[in-house]
Scaffold this motif. Structure first.
Motif, PDB file in Angstrom:
ATOM      1  N   ALA A   1       0.839  -1.202   0.000  1.00 21.73           N
ATOM      2  CA  ALA A   1       0.000   0.000   0.000  1.00 21.73           C
ATOM      3  C   ALA A   1       0.871   1.249   0.000  1.00 21.73           C
ATOM      4  N   TYR A   2       0.361   2.286  -0.654  1.00 18.02           N
ATOM      5  CA  TYR A   2       1.045   3.578  -0.745  1.00 18.02           C
ATOM      6  C   TYR A   2       0.031   4.677  -0.496  1.00 18.02           C
ATOM      7  N   ILE A   3       0.420   5.680   0.270  1.00 21.69           N
ATOM      8  CA  ILE A   3      -0.358   6.917   0.360  1.00 21.69           C
ATOM      9  C   ILE A   3       0.453   7.953  -0.397  1.00 21.69           C
ATOM     10  N   GLY A   4      -0.047   8.357  -1.555  1.00 19.53           N
ATOM     11  CA  GLY A   4       0.751   9.191  -2.460  1.00 19.53           C
ATOM     12  C   GLY A   4       1.910   8.353  -2.965  1.00 19.53           C
ATOM     13  N   GLN A   5       3.124   8.757  -2.670  1.00 18.45           N
ATOM     14  CA  GLN A   5       4.317   7.992  -3.038  1.00 18.45           C
ATOM     15  C   GLN A   5       4.917   7.258  -1.840  1.00 18.45           C
ATOM     16  N   LYS A   6       4.373   7.481  -0.642  1.00 17.70           N
ATOM     17  CA  LYS A   6       4.935   6.916   0.577  1.00 17.70           C
ATOM     18  C   LYS A   6       4.396   5.508   0.809  1.00 17.70           C
ATOM     19  N   ARG A   7       5.294   4.546   0.913  1.00 14.18           N
ATOM     20  CA  ARG A   7       4.897   3.161   1.147  1.00 14.18           C
ATOM     21  C   ARG A   7       4.558   2.969   2.621  1.00 14.18           C
ATOM     22  N   ILE A   8       3.437   2.313   2.884  1.00  7.92           N
ATOM     23  CA  ILE A   8       3.011   2.046   4.254  1.00  7.92           C
ATOM     24  C   ILE A   8       2.570   0.594   4.353  1.00  7.92           C
ATOM     25  N   SER A   9       2.514   0.083   5.577  1.00 10.70           N
ATOM     26  CA  SER A   9       1.950  -1.249   5.778  1.00 10.70           C
ATOM     27  C   SER A   9       0.467  -1.081   6.087  1.00 10.70           C
ATOM     28  N   LEU A  10      -0.304  -2.114   5.838  1.00 14.88           N
ATOM     29  CA  LEU A  10      -1.741  -2.027   6.073  1.00 14.88           C
ATOM     30  C   LEU A  10      -2.059  -1.947   7.561  1.00 14.88           C
ATOM     31  N   ASP A  11      -1.123  -2.350   8.421  1.00 13.05           N
ATOM     32  CA  ASP A  11      -1.329  -2.257   9.866  1.00 13.05           C
ATOM     33  C   ASP A  11      -1.303  -0.801  10.343  1.00 13.05           C
ATOM     34  N   GLU A  12      -0.462   0.012   9.719  1.00  7.00           N
ATOM     35  CA  GLU A  12      -0.367   1.424  10.112  1.00  7.00           C
ATOM     36  C   GLU A  12      -1.213   2.330   9.227  1.00  7.00           C
ATOM     37  N   LEU A  13      -2.101   1.734   8.439  1.00  6.92           N
ATOM     38  CA  LEU A  13      -2.930   2.492   7.506  1.00  6.92           C
ATOM     39  C   LEU A  13      -3.784   3.533   8.214  1.00  6.92           C
ATOM     40  N   GLU A  14      -4.458   3.132   9.290  1.00  6.80           N
ATOM     41  CA  GLU A  14      -5.379   4.052   9.960  1.00  6.80           C
ATOM     42  C   GLU A  14      -4.667   5.277  10.518  1.00  6.80           C
ATOM     43  N   SER A  15      -3.527   5.065  11.181  1.00  2.98           N
ATOM     44  CA  SER A  15      -2.812   6.205  11.766  1.00  2.98           C
ATOM     45  C   SER A  15      -2.249   7.128  10.683  1.00  2.98           C
ATOM     46  N   GLU A  16      -1.702   6.563   9.608  1.00  2.00           N
ATOM     47  CA  GLU A  16      -1.144   7.381   8.521  1.00  2.00           C
ATOM     48  C   GLU A  16      -2.252   8.135   7.792  1.00  2.00           C
ATOM     49  N   LEU A  17      -3.369   7.450   7.566  1.00  2.00           N
ATOM     50  CA  LEU A  17      -4.483   8.082   6.874  1.00  2.00           C
ATOM     51  C   LEU A  17      -5.093   9.200   7.707  1.00  2.00           C
TER      52      LEU A  17
ATOM     53  N   LYS B   1     -10.569  -3.010   3.139  1.00  2.00           N
ATOM     54  CA  LYS B   1     -10.043  -2.511   4.425  1.00  2.00           C
ATOM     55  C   LYS B   1      -9.751  -1.012   4.343  1.00  2.00           C
ATOM     56  N   VAL B   2      -9.170  -0.568   3.233  1.00  2.00           N
ATOM     57  CA  VAL B   2      -8.867   0.856   3.052  1.00  2.00           C
ATOM     58  C   VAL B   2     -10.171   1.664   2.987  1.00  2.00           C
ATOM     59  N   LEU B   3     -11.158   1.157   2.257  1.00  2.00           N
ATOM     60  CA  LEU B   3     -12.438   1.858   2.150  1.00  2.00           C
ATOM     61  C   LEU B   3     -13.112   1.974   3.512  1.00  2.00           C
ATOM     62  N   GLN B   4     -13.105   0.911   4.299  1.00  2.00           N
ATOM     63  CA  GLN B   4     -13.724   0.941   5.625  1.00  2.00           C
ATOM     64  C   GLN B   4     -12.976   1.885   6.564  1.00  2.00           C
ATOM     65  N   THR B   5     -11.667   1.878   6.495  1.00  2.00           N
ATOM     66  CA  THR B   5     -10.866   2.773   7.337  1.00  2.00           C
ATOM     67  C   THR B   5     -11.147   4.235   6.991  1.00  2.00           C
ATOM     68  N   ALA B   6     -11.247   4.536   5.697  1.00  2.00           N
ATOM     69  CA  ALA B   6     -11.531   5.911   5.271  1.00  2.00           C
ATOM     70  C   ALA B   6     -12.907   6.353   5.756  1.00  2.00           C
ATOM     71  N   LYS B   7     -13.898   5.479   5.640  1.00  2.00           N
ATOM     72  CA  LYS B   7     -15.241   5.832   6.124  1.00  2.00           C
ATOM     73  C   LYS B   7     -15.245   6.020   7.630  1.00  2.00           C
ATOM     74  N   LYS B   8     -14.488   5.192   8.336  1.00  2.00           N
ATOM     75  CA  LYS B   8     -14.388   5.297   9.785  1.00  2.00           C
ATOM     76  C   LYS B   8     -13.801   6.648  10.202  1.00  2.00           C
TER      77      LYS B   8
END
Length: 131
Positions: free
Chosen positions: A68-84, A112-119
């Motif tokens: 997974a990437y946010i923009g160009q920054k690579r992230i793990s799906l475990d830290e997705l919520e905090s980074e997002l 998982k990304v869609l649910q995290t964004a809605k959350k």
């Protein structure tokens, strides 16, 4: 009476054609730079029947290796919520998250990304390319 001839002629360089070429190049680079999006990871998106556009506040990309990437920054799906949450807190009044996922990727991660964004209170959209 001044009967002397001028010994020096001023050299003239005609730059009209050069100005035209530079103007055309300037326009070309301005147009191309508006079309280029530097925050995109190359993915093979699935095809859709209609083309709906959403204002892209945050772009989350998932490639075929499920990275997974946010923009160009690579992230793990475990830290997705905090980074997002960190990225969305800096953003606009009504943030939106666009998910670009490869067709060979695991679509459970997209969900998982869609649910995290809605959350987090953002509008979530999975991106597909039109036929």
């Amino acid at each position: 009476m001044n009967l002397r001839k001028k010994l020096r002629d001023h050299a003239k360089v005609h730059t009209d054609a050069l100005n035209d070429i530079l103007f055309i190049l300037l326009l070309f680079f301005l147009i191309v730079s508006t079309l280029a999006n530097p925050n995109v990871i190359k993915v093979s998106a699935p095809k859709g029947k209609s083309d709906t556009k959403s204002k892209q506040t945050v772009v989350v990309s998932i490639d075929k290796n499920n990275q997974a990437y946010i923009g160009q920054k690579r992230i793990s799906l475990d830290e997705l919520e905090s980074e997002l949450q960190l990225v969305l807190s800096k953003g606009a009044e009504k943030p939106s998250v666009v998910v670009n996922a490869d067709t060979a990727g695991h679509w459970g991660d997209v969900y998982k990304v869609l649910q995290t964004a809605k959350k987090l209170g953002a509008t979530a959209v999975a991106s597909v390319s039109a036929n």
